[in-house]
Design an enzyme around this catalytic site. Structure first.
Site, short mmCIF file in Angstrom:
data_model
loop_
_atom_site.label_atom_id
_atom_site.label_comp_id
_atom_site.label_asym_id
_atom_site.label_seq_id
_atom_site.Cartn_x
_atom_site.Cartn_y
_atom_site.Cartn_z
N LEU A 308 -4.99 0.24 -3.63
CA LEU A 308 -4.20 0.88 -4.69
C LEU A 308 -5.07 1.28 -5.87
O LEU A 308 -5.97 0.54 -6.27
CB LEU A 308 -3.11 -0.08 -5.19
N ASP A 309 -4.80 2.46 -6.41
CA ASP A 309 -5.39 2.85 -7.68
C ASP A 309 -4.70 2.03 -8.78
O ASP A 309 -3.54 1.65 -8.62
CB ASP A 309 -5.15 4.36 -7.90
N LYS A 310 -5.42 1.75 -9.85
CA LYS A 310 -4.81 0.97 -10.93
C LYS A 310 -3.97 1.84 -11.85
O LYS A 310 -2.77 1.61 -12.03
CB LYS A 310 -5.89 0.26 -11.75
#
Length: 464
Positions: A308-310
């Site tokens: 996941l991207d933050k």
């Protein structure tokens, strides 16, 4: 876009309307011949593009499903089965339209990426500034990036400081301070400052160009099932034609051979793939997911790990003051925040807004503007508030202060940075009085989303 949709669905729509008219006419026995004529017209409208595609494939010695559809539709017409001819060709027309729809969904993502790339660059040649096409910049040349401009090349900063908005490449929501020696990427945006960049990648050799190329490859990639159908049709089509011909020779029954051709035409099988893929991609789009193509849609069934991207995924992508640390005993946290807010009142820096919002939320007075506001690119801001010099910025700003006055500030800034926060040091009249930690807010549904992934069979979830 509307015109494209219209052209794509013209053939299946026209054929479908003719089929409907024919079926209605068929309810009246006196008009049976007219109904057959209209049904034949429907088959011709939908079958003509398929026949043309089959002919073009044959011209390069490729045998596919289109040839079988053409032969089967022709055979159905010969034996008087006009409905079969119309149904087979109509299904294929719909299938081709749906495949075009799938490609258009991914092309829109590519168009957005291409729009990010700048067209021109300002290059320093023979001591003079020259504006040239971005692709004409040579490796090793110095490119000038002015405030508000896009970066046209990949490169390394040789002079100047500034803040770059790099979300198009890294996804980072906040502008990143850059100085000599730092790398920059084409397609990013300079929000403040001035940079001299030595080009290390131009044209097709930039990071942005490679991203665009990868998206193009994704558009052309077919799902495993689609690739199987291509291989299947290469053997199945000649097989059915040969079998039908053999049956006709053995039985001397042409109608039986043509019937075998019609029955052997896998219309439902072929149309099932684009229909399923378009339905899946369309449903994902409504749920906020961009699927690049059928290959990735099928691969999703075997995913057991998710990265996941933050920013914007686990967090809101909107910085907020997480904490205020007072480093001088005579100043409270509220006073540290007040001095910072007064200094940032006239600042354009992206971190000024969360400081002012935090002051308003805490009821801290930040009214009035500073007498002097001086942005310091790559470091922060200097302001004069009620005759007092206030500095707000990162650790580089401490270089302006005496060494003894910065030790506690450096330590606290390092601690906040390790905690995942962006530290903003606040100095008053040459002395660090506090540090403000700014961080991206965690989304309320982030934990629930991660639990949902595990519940769906994902074994490992990591943050990039």
């Amino acid at each position: 876009m509307t015109n494209l949709l219209g052209r794509r669905w013209t053939v299946p729509a026209a054929s479908g309307v003719l089929i409907a008219i024919s079926l209605l006419l068929g309810l009246t026995t006196q008009r049976g011949q007219l109904a057959n004529a209209v049904m034949l017209a429907a088959a011709v409208v939908a079958g003509a593009p398929v026949a043309l595609k089959a002919w073009r494939a044959l011209s390069v010695k490729v045998i596919g499903i289109d040839l079988l559809v053409t032969v089967a539709a022709g055979g159905a017409v010969v034996i008087g089965e006009y409905w079969e001819a119309a149904a087979v060709t109509f299904l294929f027309a719909v299938g081709h339209a749906l495949e075009a729809a799938t490609l258009d969904r991914t092309r829109s993502a590519l168009a957005e990426l291409v729009a990010v790339a700048p067209d021109t660059a300002v290059v320093l040649r023979a001591g003079e500034q020259q504006e040239v096409p971005a692709g004409a910049v040579k490796i090793g040349e110095t490119v000038l990036i002015k405030n508000g401009a896009k970066v046209p090349v990949d490169g390394e900063i040789s002079g100047g400081t500034g803040a770059l908005e790099e979300s198009s490449i890294t996804g980072e929501s906040l502008p990143v301070d850059k100085t000599s020696g730092d790398k920059v990427f084409a397609g990013t945006f300079l929000t403040s400052g001035f940079l001299q960049v030595v080009a290390t990648g131009v044209g097709a050799d930039t990071t942005l160009a490679r991203i665009i190329h990868r998206v193009e490859e994704a558009q052309d990639a077919k799902a495993p099932t689609q690739r199987f159908m291509d291989r299947f049709s290469a053997w199945y089509t000649p097989g059915v034609i040969v079998l039908a011909a053999a049956m006709g020779l053995v039985t001397r029954d042409v109608e039986l051979a043509l019937t075998l051709l019609v029955i052997g035409c896998p219309g439902a099988l072929v149309i099932s793939i684009p229909v399923s893929i378009v339905a899946g991609i369309g449903r994902a789009a409504r749920d906020g997911l961009l699927v690049k193509g059928g290959e990735y849609l099928e691969t999703a069934a075997r995913i057991d790990a998710v990265a996941l991207d933050k920013t914007g995924t686990l967090t809101r992508g909107r910085p907020k003051v997480a904490r205020v640390v007072a480093l001088a005993s005579e100043y409270s946290q509220a006073e540290v925040l007040a001095w910072a807010a007064r200094a940032e009142a006239a600042s354009e820096h992206p971190l000024a807004r969360p400081v002012l919002e935090a002051a308003a939320d805490e009821g801290v007075s930040a009214r009035g503007l500073p007498e002097v506001t001086e942005p310091i690119p790559g470091q922060g801001i200097r302001a004069v508030v009620d005759g007092n010099e206030v500095l707000v910025g990162n650790a580089r700003l401490l270089e302006r202060l005496p060494e003894g006055a910065t030790r506690d500030g450096r330590q606290e800034a390092s601690r906040l940075a390790r905690a995942g926060e962006t530290p903003m040091l606040v100095a008053l009249n040459g002395r660090v009085i506090g540090v403000i930690g700014v961080a991206d807010e965690l989304r309320e549904d982030a934990a629930e989303m991660v639990k949902g992934l595990h519940a769906a069979g994902i074994k490992r979830v990591v943050m990039l």
